[in-house]
Design a protein around this motif. Sequence first.
Motif, PDB file in Angstrom:
ATOM      1  N   ARG A  17       7.783   2.255  -1.644  1.00  0.00           N
ATOM      2  CA  ARG A  17       9.080   2.649  -1.064  1.00  0.00           C
ATOM      3  C   ARG A  17       9.409   1.861   0.200  1.00  0.00           C
ATOM      4  O   ARG A  17      10.566   1.743   0.568  1.00  0.00           O
ATOM      5  CB  ARG A  17       9.092   4.142  -0.730  1.00  0.00           C
ATOM      6  N   PHE A  18       8.390   1.349   0.863  1.00  0.00           N
ATOM      7  CA  PHE A  18       8.606   0.579   2.087  1.00  0.00           C
ATOM      8  C   PHE A  18       8.935  -0.866   1.725  1.00  0.00           C
ATOM      9  O   PHE A  18       8.469  -1.389   0.710  1.00  0.00           O
ATOM     10  CB  PHE A  18       7.368   0.641   2.982  1.00  0.00           C
ATOM     11  N   SER A  19       9.698  -1.507   2.558  1.00  0.00           N
ATOM     12  CA  SER A  19      10.111  -2.882   2.262  1.00  0.00           C
ATOM     13  C   SER A  19       8.903  -3.823   2.275  1.00  0.00           C
ATOM     14  O   SER A  19       7.929  -3.582   2.990  1.00  0.00           O
ATOM     15  CB  SER A  19      11.141  -3.363   3.287  1.00  0.00           C
ATOM     16  N   PRO A  20       8.968  -4.907   1.492  1.00  0.00           N
ATOM     17  CA  PRO A  20       7.875  -5.884   1.502  1.00  0.00           C
ATOM     18  C   PRO A  20       7.629  -6.455   2.897  1.00  0.00           C
ATOM     19  O   PRO A  20       6.480  -6.710   3.268  1.00  0.00           O
ATOM     20  CB  PRO A  20       8.352  -6.970   0.541  1.00  0.00           C
ATOM     21  N   GLN A  21       8.677  -6.618   3.672  1.00  0.00           N
ATOM     22  CA  GLN A  21       8.528  -7.140   5.041  1.00  0.00           C
ATOM     23  C   GLN A  21       7.746  -6.153   5.910  1.00  0.00           C
ATOM     24  O   GLN A  21       6.857  -6.550   6.663  1.00  0.00           O
ATOM     25  CB  GLN A  21       9.887  -7.421   5.663  1.00  0.00           C
ATOM     26  N   ALA A  22       8.071  -4.875   5.796  1.00  0.00           N
ATOM     27  CA  ALA A  22       7.360  -3.860   6.581  1.00  0.00           C
ATOM     28  C   ALA A  22       5.893  -3.814   6.184  1.00  0.00           C
ATOM     29  O   ALA A  22       5.009  -3.732   7.042  1.00  0.00           O
ATOM     30  CB  ALA A  22       8.005  -2.496   6.385  1.00  0.00           C
ATOM     31  N   ARG A  23       5.619  -3.898   4.878  1.00  0.00           N
ATOM     32  CA  ARG A  23       4.235  -3.861   4.410  1.00  0.00           C
ATOM     33  C   ARG A  23       3.472  -5.119   4.806  1.00  0.00           C
ATOM     34  O   ARG A  23       2.285  -5.071   5.081  1.00  0.00           O
ATOM     35  CB  ARG A  23       4.189  -3.646   2.898  1.00  0.00           C
ATOM     36  N   ALA A  24       4.172  -6.244   4.891  1.00  0.00           N
ATOM     37  CA  ALA A  24       3.525  -7.500   5.300  1.00  0.00           C
ATOM     38  C   ALA A  24       3.150  -7.481   6.774  1.00  0.00           C
ATOM     39  O   ALA A  24       2.258  -8.217   7.202  1.00  0.00           O
ATOM     40  CB  ALA A  24       4.441  -8.677   5.005  1.00  0.00           C
ATOM     41  N   ASN A  25       3.804  -6.629   7.560  1.00  0.00           N
ATOM     42  CA  ASN A  25       3.510  -6.537   8.995  1.00  0.00           C
ATOM     43  C   ASN A  25       2.274  -5.698   9.307  1.00  0.00           C
ATOM     44  O   ASN A  25       1.809  -5.686  10.444  1.00  0.00           O
ATOM     45  CB  ASN A  25       4.709  -5.965   9.751  1.00  0.00           C
ATOM     46  N   VAL A  41      -4.673  -1.472  -1.248  1.00  0.00           N
ATOM     47  CA  VAL A  41      -4.393  -2.180   0.001  1.00  0.00           C
ATOM     48  C   VAL A  41      -4.010  -3.621  -0.284  1.00  0.00           C
ATOM     49  O   VAL A  41      -3.023  -4.131   0.260  1.00  0.00           O
ATOM     50  CB  VAL A  41      -5.600  -2.116   0.965  1.00  0.00           C
ATOM     51  N   ARG A  42      -4.742  -4.280  -1.146  1.00  0.00           N
ATOM     52  CA  ARG A  42      -4.445  -5.684  -1.474  1.00  0.00           C
ATOM     53  C   ARG A  42      -3.068  -5.822  -2.141  1.00  0.00           C
ATOM     54  O   ARG A  42      -2.352  -6.782  -1.906  1.00  0.00           O
ATOM     55  CB  ARG A  42      -5.518  -6.268  -2.366  1.00  0.00           C
ATOM     56  N   ALA A  43      -2.710  -4.861  -2.979  1.00  0.00           N
ATOM     57  CA  ALA A  43      -1.424  -4.920  -3.679  1.00  0.00           C
ATOM     58  C   ALA A  43      -0.253  -4.607  -2.751  1.00  0.00           C
ATOM     59  O   ALA A  43       0.802  -5.230  -2.848  1.00  0.00           O
ATOM     60  CB  ALA A  43      -1.420  -3.950  -4.854  1.00  0.00           C
ATOM     61  N   CYS A  44      -0.438  -3.660  -1.848  1.00  0.00           N
ATOM     62  CA  CYS A  44       0.675  -3.198  -1.009  1.00  0.00           C
ATOM     63  C   CYS A  44       0.764  -3.892   0.341  1.00  0.00           C
ATOM     64  O   CYS A  44       1.857  -4.036   0.890  1.00  0.00           O
ATOM     65  CB  CYS A  44       0.549  -1.700  -0.779  1.00  0.00           C
ATOM     66  N   PRO A  46      -0.426  -7.251   1.825  1.00  0.00           N
ATOM     67  CA  PRO A  46      -1.078  -8.547   1.584  1.00  0.00           C
ATOM     68  C   PRO A  46      -1.739  -9.175   2.813  1.00  0.00           C
ATOM     69  O   PRO A  46      -2.676  -9.955   2.664  1.00  0.00           O
ATOM     70  CB  PRO A  46       0.073  -9.423   1.077  1.00  0.00           C
ATOM     71  N   ASN A  47      -1.291  -8.833   4.009  1.00  0.00           N
ATOM     72  CA  ASN A  47      -1.849  -9.438   5.223  1.00  0.00           C
ATOM     73  C   ASN A  47      -2.825  -8.527   5.964  1.00  0.00           C
ATOM     74  O   ASN A  47      -3.310  -8.883   7.036  1.00  0.00           O
ATOM     75  CB  ASN A  47      -0.711  -9.837   6.176  1.00  0.00           C
ATOM     76  N   ALA A  48      -3.099  -7.383   5.410  1.00  0.00           N
ATOM     77  CA  ALA A  48      -3.932  -6.401   6.101  1.00  0.00           C
ATOM     78  C   ALA A  48      -5.413  -6.699   5.943  1.00  0.00           C
ATOM     79  O   ALA A  48      -5.873  -7.139   4.893  1.00  0.00           O
ATOM     80  CB  ALA A  48      -3.633  -4.996   5.583  1.00  0.00           C
ATOM     81  N   GLN A  49      -6.142  -6.437   7.010  1.00  0.00           N
ATOM     82  CA  GLN A  49      -7.599  -6.514   6.982  1.00  0.00           C
ATOM     83  C   GLN A  49      -8.117  -5.103   6.731  1.00  0.00           C
ATOM     84  O   GLN A  49      -7.652  -4.144   7.358  1.00  0.00           O
ATOM     85  CB  GLN A  49      -8.138  -7.039   8.309  1.00  0.00           C
ATOM     86  N   ILE A  50      -9.068  -4.958   5.818  1.00  0.00           N
ATOM     87  CA  ILE A  50      -9.615  -3.646   5.482  1.00  0.00           C
ATOM     88  C   ILE A  50     -10.783  -3.337   6.403  1.00  0.00           C
ATOM     89  O   ILE A  50     -11.682  -4.149   6.581  1.00  0.00           O
ATOM     90  CB  ILE A  50     -10.063  -3.607   4.009  1.00  0.00           C
ATOM     91  N   VAL A  51     -10.747  -2.133   6.988  1.00  0.00           N
ATOM     92  CA  VAL A  51     -11.807  -1.663   7.880  1.00  0.00           C
ATOM     93  C   VAL A  51     -12.329  -0.345   7.326  1.00  0.00           C
ATOM     94  O   VAL A  51     -11.548   0.563   7.038  1.00  0.00           O
ATOM     95  CB  VAL A  51     -11.264  -1.452   9.318  1.00  0.00           C
ATOM     96  N   ILE A  52     -13.630  -0.263   7.145  1.00  0.00           N
ATOM     97  CA  ILE A  52     -14.247   0.988   6.691  1.00  0.00           C
ATOM     98  C   ILE A  52     -14.495   1.848   7.919  1.00  0.00           C
ATOM     99  O   ILE A  52     -15.071   1.391   8.907  1.00  0.00           O
ATOM    100  CB  ILE A  52     -15.584   0.718   5.961  1.00  0.00           C
ATOM    101  N   ASP A  53     -14.075   3.117   7.859  1.00  0.00           N
ATOM    102  CA  ASP A  53     -14.229   3.967   9.043  1.00  0.00           C
ATOM    103  C   ASP A  53     -15.702   4.269   9.313  1.00  0.00           C
ATOM    104  O   ASP A  53     -16.533   4.298   8.407  1.00  0.00           O
ATOM    105  CB  ASP A  53     -13.408   5.247   8.912  1.00  0.00           C
TER     106      ASP A  53
END
Length: 85
Positions: A17-25, A41-44, A46-53
Amino acid sequence: QILRTRYKKTLLKYFGRFSPQARANVKTVTMDLNFYYQDIVRACFPNAQIVIDCFHMIQMLTRSFNSLRVRTMKTFDKKSREYQL
């Protein structure tokens, strides 16, 4: 709780539902060790780094050490000094 379920399909629909630009940020996503969250996370995001809590990392380490401790104890006679130590 925002969503009724945590199924992959539901999460993809919600984040879609969120814009691709918002998700890319999005820079980082903190998650537990659920096996399909990484795909989401990878699909939604694309620029996010995954951190395990930290909680789940410590929990996983504690379970592993406890499992090793029990396996090691089973190699000793229950009446032996090594078992008691």
